[in-house]
Design an enzyme around this catalytic site. Structure first.
Site, PDB file in Angstrom:
ATOM      1  N   LYS A   1       0.837  -1.204   0.000  1.00  0.00           N
ATOM      2  CA  LYS A   1       0.000   0.000   0.000  1.00  0.00           C
ATOM      3  C   LYS A   1       0.875   1.259   0.000  1.00  0.00           C
ATOM      4  O   LYS A   1       2.086   1.169   0.203  1.00  0.00           O
ATOM      5  CB  LYS A   1      -0.934  -0.063   1.218  1.00  0.00           C
ATOM      6  CG  LYS A   1      -1.936  -1.228   1.148  1.00  0.00           C
ATOM      7  CD  LYS A   1      -2.816  -1.276   2.389  1.00  0.00           C
ATOM      8  CE  LYS A   1      -3.846  -2.392   2.294  1.00  0.00           C
ATOM      9  NZ  LYS A   1      -4.713  -2.440   3.500  1.00  0.00           N
TER      10      LYS A   1
ATOM     11  N   TYR B   1     -12.477  -2.779  -3.216  1.00  0.00           N
ATOM     12  CA  TYR B   1     -13.019  -2.844  -1.859  1.00  0.00           C
ATOM     13  C   TYR B   1     -14.549  -2.783  -1.828  1.00  0.00           C
ATOM     14  O   TYR B   1     -15.127  -2.334  -0.845  1.00  0.00           O
ATOM     15  CB  TYR B   1     -12.415  -1.732  -1.001  1.00  0.00           C
ATOM     16  CG  TYR B   1     -11.027  -2.054  -0.482  1.00  0.00           C
ATOM     17  CD1 TYR B   1     -10.754  -3.252   0.167  1.00  0.00           C
ATOM     18  CD2 TYR B   1      -9.974  -1.141  -0.628  1.00  0.00           C
ATOM     19  CE1 TYR B   1      -9.494  -3.555   0.652  1.00  0.00           C
ATOM     20  CE2 TYR B   1      -8.700  -1.430  -0.137  1.00  0.00           C
ATOM     21  CZ  TYR B   1      -8.467  -2.630   0.498  1.00  0.00           C
ATOM     22  OH  TYR B   1      -7.209  -2.919   0.993  1.00  0.00           O
TER      23      TYR B   1
ATOM     24  N   ASN C   1      -1.839  -0.178   7.407  1.00  0.00           N
ATOM     25  CA  ASN C   1      -1.323  -1.532   7.644  1.00  0.00           C
ATOM     26  C   ASN C   1      -0.495  -2.111   6.491  1.00  0.00           C
ATOM     27  O   ASN C   1      -0.339  -3.315   6.354  1.00  0.00           O
ATOM     28  CB  ASN C   1      -2.447  -2.480   8.093  1.00  0.00           C
ATOM     29  CG  ASN C   1      -3.511  -2.673   7.030  1.00  0.00           C
ATOM     30  OD1 ASN C   1      -3.449  -2.084   5.957  1.00  0.00           O
ATOM     31  ND2 ASN C   1      -4.486  -3.506   7.324  1.00  0.00           N
TER      32      ASN C   1
ATOM     33  N   HIS D   1      -1.677  -5.483   1.353  1.00  0.00           N
ATOM     34  CA  HIS D   1      -2.918  -6.206   1.092  1.00  0.00           C
ATOM     35  C   HIS D   1      -2.599  -7.601   0.545  1.00  0.00           C
ATOM     36  O   HIS D   1      -1.635  -7.766  -0.203  1.00  0.00           O
ATOM     37  CB  HIS D   1      -3.765  -5.470   0.041  1.00  0.00           C
ATOM     38  CG  HIS D   1      -4.881  -6.315  -0.505  1.00  0.00           C
ATOM     39  ND1 HIS D   1      -6.067  -6.489   0.170  1.00  0.00           N
ATOM     40  CD2 HIS D   1      -4.957  -7.081  -1.621  1.00  0.00           C
ATOM     41  CE1 HIS D   1      -6.838  -7.314  -0.527  1.00  0.00           C
ATOM     42  NE2 HIS D   1      -6.189  -7.693  -1.620  1.00  0.00           N
TER      43      HIS D   1
ATOM     44  N   GLU E   1      -9.544 -10.142  -7.913  1.00  0.00           N
ATOM     45  CA  GLU E   1      -8.585  -9.033  -7.769  1.00  0.00           C
ATOM     46  C   GLU E   1      -7.507  -9.069  -8.848  1.00  0.00           C
ATOM     47  O   GLU E   1      -7.112  -8.024  -9.373  1.00  0.00           O
ATOM     48  CB  GLU E   1      -7.943  -9.078  -6.370  1.00  0.00           C
ATOM     49  CG  GLU E   1      -8.946  -8.753  -5.267  1.00  0.00           C
ATOM     50  CD  GLU E   1      -8.420  -9.039  -3.856  1.00  0.00           C
ATOM     51  OE1 GLU E   1      -7.238  -9.439  -3.733  1.00  0.00           O
ATOM     52  OE2 GLU E   1      -9.185  -8.866  -2.905  1.00  0.00           O
TER      53      GLU E   1
HETATM   54  P1  ADP Z   1      -7.588  -7.308   5.183  1.00  0.00           P
HETATM   55  O1  ADP Z   1      -6.842  -6.229   4.425  1.00  0.00           O
HETATM   56  O2  ADP Z   1      -6.745  -7.859   6.312  1.00  0.00           O
HETATM   57  O3  ADP Z   1      -8.147  -8.374   4.288  1.00  0.00           O
HETATM   58  P2  ADP Z   1     -10.276  -6.161   5.416  1.00  0.00           P
HETATM   59  O4  ADP Z   1     -10.617  -6.724   4.084  1.00  0.00           O
HETATM   60  O5  ADP Z   1     -11.221  -6.397   6.552  1.00  0.00           O
HETATM   61  O6  ADP Z   1      -8.829  -6.635   5.921  1.00  0.00           O
HETATM   62  O7  ADP Z   1     -10.103  -4.596   5.289  1.00  0.00           O
HETATM   63  C1  ADP Z   1      -9.453  -4.053   4.197  1.00  0.00           C
HETATM   64  C2  ADP Z   1      -8.612  -2.897   4.637  1.00  0.00           C
HETATM   65  O8  ADP Z   1      -9.444  -1.882   5.166  1.00  0.00           O
HETATM   66  C3  ADP Z   1      -7.623  -3.204   5.763  1.00  0.00           C
HETATM   67  O9  ADP Z   1      -6.445  -3.791   5.312  1.00  0.00           O
HETATM   68  C4  ADP Z   1      -7.395  -1.830   6.334  1.00  0.00           C
HETATM   69  O10 ADP Z   1      -6.465  -1.082   5.510  1.00  0.00           O
HETATM   70  C5  ADP Z   1      -8.757  -1.185   6.193  1.00  0.00           C
HETATM   71  N1  ADP Z   1      -9.512  -1.306   7.428  1.00  0.00           N
HETATM   72  C6  ADP Z   1     -10.116  -2.415   7.916  1.00  0.00           C
HETATM   73  N2  ADP Z   1     -10.708  -2.165   9.093  1.00  0.00           N
HETATM   74  C7  ADP Z   1     -10.468  -0.872   9.376  1.00  0.00           C
HETATM   75  C8  ADP Z   1     -10.813   0.013  10.441  1.00  0.00           C
HETATM   76  N3  ADP Z   1     -11.530  -0.429  11.475  1.00  0.00           N
HETATM   77  N4  ADP Z   1     -10.369   1.273  10.392  1.00  0.00           N
HETATM   78  C9  ADP Z   1      -9.665   1.733   9.343  1.00  0.00           C
HETATM   79  N5  ADP Z   1      -9.309   0.968   8.299  1.00  0.00           N
HETATM   80  C10 ADP Z   1      -9.703  -0.309   8.306  1.00  0.00           C
END
Ligand code: ADP
Length: 168
Positions: free
Chosen positions: A28, A68, A131, A134, A145
C-alpha cells in the site's frame, strides 16, 4: 453479468489450484513511502513463491471502489479510499502451493496489534488504517482481484529454476 463471471471463474479456478494457485499482494502507499517494497518481495521470494506479475500503480478511485466493493458500507470506507490513493502502490501476483493462505499468514492480522512479530504487519506497522500491505483472502477474491488489477498479457508464464528443490 454476474452469472457469466461465475461461469468464467468455474473454468479458470481449476487451473489455478495446487502449485498454480495465485494471489494478489499489494504494498500500500505507506509501504511504498516507507521503502518496504524490497523487504516484502524478498520474503515472498525467499519463501519459494514465483512472481508472475508486478507493477507500480497510482490506483484510480474507480479501481479502488471495485477492489473494496464488499466494504462499501463500512464507516472507514471513505478513509480507506483516500489512504489507498495517497501515492503509488506496488501490486503483484505470486504463485505457488497454498500461496493465498501462506501469504495471509506472512501478512499477519488485519489489526497490526494482533499480528505476531515475524509477520509483515507485526514487524512494520501499528495501525489498521496504515497496515502496509494487502493480500487476497480466498481463491475467489484472488481471481477477482488479479483480473481487476492486471490484464492477461501482464501475467507471465515462466519456469522457476529451483522448482524441483521447492516441490517434491
Ligand atoms: P484485510 O486487508 O486484512 O483483508 P479487510 O478486508 O477487513 O482486511 O479490510 C481491508 C482494509 O481496510 C484493511 O487492510 C485496512 O487497511 C482497512 N480497514 C479495515 N478495518 C479498518 C478500520 N476499522 N479502520 C480503518 N481501516 C480499516
Amino acid at each position: 453479468e454476474e452469472f457469466l463471471i461465475k461461469l468464467v471463474l468455474l473454468f479458470l479456478i481449476p487451473g489455478w489450484t495446487g502449485v498454480n494457485e495465485r494471489t494478489l499482494v499489494a504494498v500500500k502507499p505507506d509501504g511504498v513511502q516507507r521503502r518496504l517494497v524490497g523487504e516484502i518481495m524478498r520474503r515472498f521470494e525467499n519463501r519459494g513463491f514465483k512472481l508472475v506479475a508486478l507493477k507500480l500503480v497510482q490506483a484510480s478511485e474507480d479501481l479502488l471502489r471495485k477492489h473494496y466493493w464488499d466494504l462499501r458500507s463500512k464507516p472507514f470506507f471513505r478513509g480507506l479510499m483516500s489512504y489507498m490513493s495517497e501515492g503509488p502502490m506496488v501490486v503483484m501476483v505470486w504463485e505457488g502451493l497454498d500461496v493465498i493462505k501462506t501469504a495471509r499468514n506472512m501478512l499477519g492480522e488485519n489489526n497490526p496489534a494482533d499480528s505476531l512479530p515475524g509477520t509483515i504487519r507485526g514487524d512494520f506497522c501499528v495501525e489498521v488504517g496504515r497496515n502496509v500491505i494487502h493480500g487476497s483472502d480466498s481463491v475467489e477474491s484472488a481471481e477477482k482481484e488479479i483480473s481487476l488489477w492486471f490484464g492477461q498479457n501482464e501475467l507471465h508464464c515462466w519456469v522457476h529454476n529451483s522448482r524441483p528443490w521447492i516441490y517434491n
